[in-house]
Design a protein around this motif. Structure first.
Motif: not given
Length: 399
Positions: A158-160, A162, A374
């Motif tokens: 979600r980009g919240d 890294y 990720w």
């Protein structure tokens, strides 16, 4: 005694000082003269309290750039052990620490001041009961741990964030004298911050290899560790060749550079060593060294606010990672992932309390975890946390 006041020194056990970073030549001739215990529920700011307490007891830490020299002679103040929990660190920077600690007897800040003496106290008598550790009980199952890894991966998508460091906890009942068992942790290979600290109803033992913050040769120094493999030739090659581990490591190095830059002389931050592979017990770990010249007039309180909680046990961005930690970890970090070390004239050396165990009443506690990106595999992350805890569990279980 809870609250920002000294405990009754006379009521505490006063054996030989074993705090990490205490000068080896002084350990056998130190006595405690004052201590401060504080919890996040007491109000106030832990960093400010620590600075004021140390200064009031002969250790001026309001300006770490001022030249000072430690003396091993006389009966004056030698230095102080300083412990700061992960919860205290998040509280200091205005972030919620998340779930409560499973070891409530431990303070969130402990400062213990020692002076030299020619007549050190005798060691406290050992418990007549045989040391025994019962079965370990995990605060989350492997499946729950793996689900938390997947939740972090979703937050990254979600980009919240890294990267987020997830930490698990285990507890066991014990009988006998815990202090000798905790002291054995200092013998683990690579335990740069091996030692113990005790108080009424609690004790902690550290086998940490990681420098959170030190002042060395007029520079601020931190040595983040991120990246783990079995200590075999194949494991070393795998760690050195892993693009995932290197990317994860460099994220934390950049975070540490930014943390130091907040309290450093402009343009003085540098990476002295990047991704060096070193051994801790039966594991290879990647370590870097980041340093900077402290800004004029830098005091201990501002330094603690800048570097705590440590980047390698939080994630990037730090505040966003802490929000994920508070939401996902089922219990607080207690004695784990905080700071422990020594403060003295001309000396500051604090380790990160990874590979750290604590006793609280009749329970033994241990924390372990790892960084999630990720590219993390949930099963591999669960196995890595277990591998980090295994040497500590084995040594604690020894009779």
């Amino acid at each position: 005694m809870s609250g920002p006041h000294p405990d009754d020194v006379e009521a505490l056990p006063q054996g030989e000082v074993d705090a990490p970073g205490a000068p080896p030549g002084c350990r056998g001739r130190l006595v405690e003269t004052a201590r401060l215990h504080w919890r996040t529920t007491d109000g106030g700011d832990a960093a400010d309290l620590a600075q004021r307490f140390l200064t009031a007891h002969g250790l001026p830490v309001g300006d770490l750039t001022r030249p000072a020299r430690h003396t091993h002679t006389g009966e004056g103040v030698c230095g102080a052990a300083l412990y700061l929990s992960a919860a205290a660190a998040t509280h200091t920077i205005g972030v919620s620490p998340g779930a409560p600690s499973p070891a409530p007897a431990l303070p969130d800040l402990a400062v213990v001041v020692y002076r030299h003496t020619d007549r050190p106290p005798p060691p406290p008598p050992a418990s007549p009961r045989r040391w025994r550790v019962g079965p370990w009980r995990e605060s989350w199952t492997p499946a729950a741990h793996a689900a938390a890894v997947d939740a972090v991966r979703a937050a990254i998508a979600r980009g919240d964030v890294y990267q987020v460091n997830l930490v698990g906890h285990a507890a066991a009942d014990y009988t006998g004298d815990a202090l000798p068992a905790l002291a054995r942790l200092a013998a683990l290979p690579g335990a740069r911050y091996g030692g113990t600290l005790t108080g009424p109803g609690w004790a902690l033992g550290c086998a940490s290899p990681e420098t959170l913050i030190a002042v060395e040769g007029g520079r601020l120094v931190t040595r983040p560790i991120k990246g783990t493999r079995p200590a075999t030739p194949a494991g070393r090659c795998d760690l050195l060749g892993s693009a995932k581990e290197r990317a994860e490591h460099i994220m934390i190095v950049d975070l540490e550079r930014n943390d130091l830059a907040r309290v450093a002389r402009t343009g003085s931050v540098r990476v002295d060593e990047l991704f060096a592979v070193r051994r801790w017990c039966d594991l290879w770990q990647a370590e870097s060294t980041v340093s900077a010249v402290p800004a004029d007039g830098l005091g201990l309180a501002d330094l603690l606010r800048a570097v705590c909680p440590g980047g390698s046990v939080t994630g990037a961005p730090k505040h966003a990672a802490l929000a994920q930690i508070a939401a996902l970890e089922p219990v607080g970090r207690g004695a784990g992932m905080g700071a422990l070390g020594w403060v003295a004239p001309g000396r500051l050396d604090l380790g990160l309390t990874i590979r750290t165990a604590a006793v609280d009443g009749r329970r033994l506690h241990l924390w372990a975890g790892g960084g999630i990106t990720w590219g993390s595999d949930p099963a591999a992350e669960v196995a890595e946390a277990a591998a980090k805890a295994a040497p500590v569990r084995a040594l604690l279980a020894a009779g």
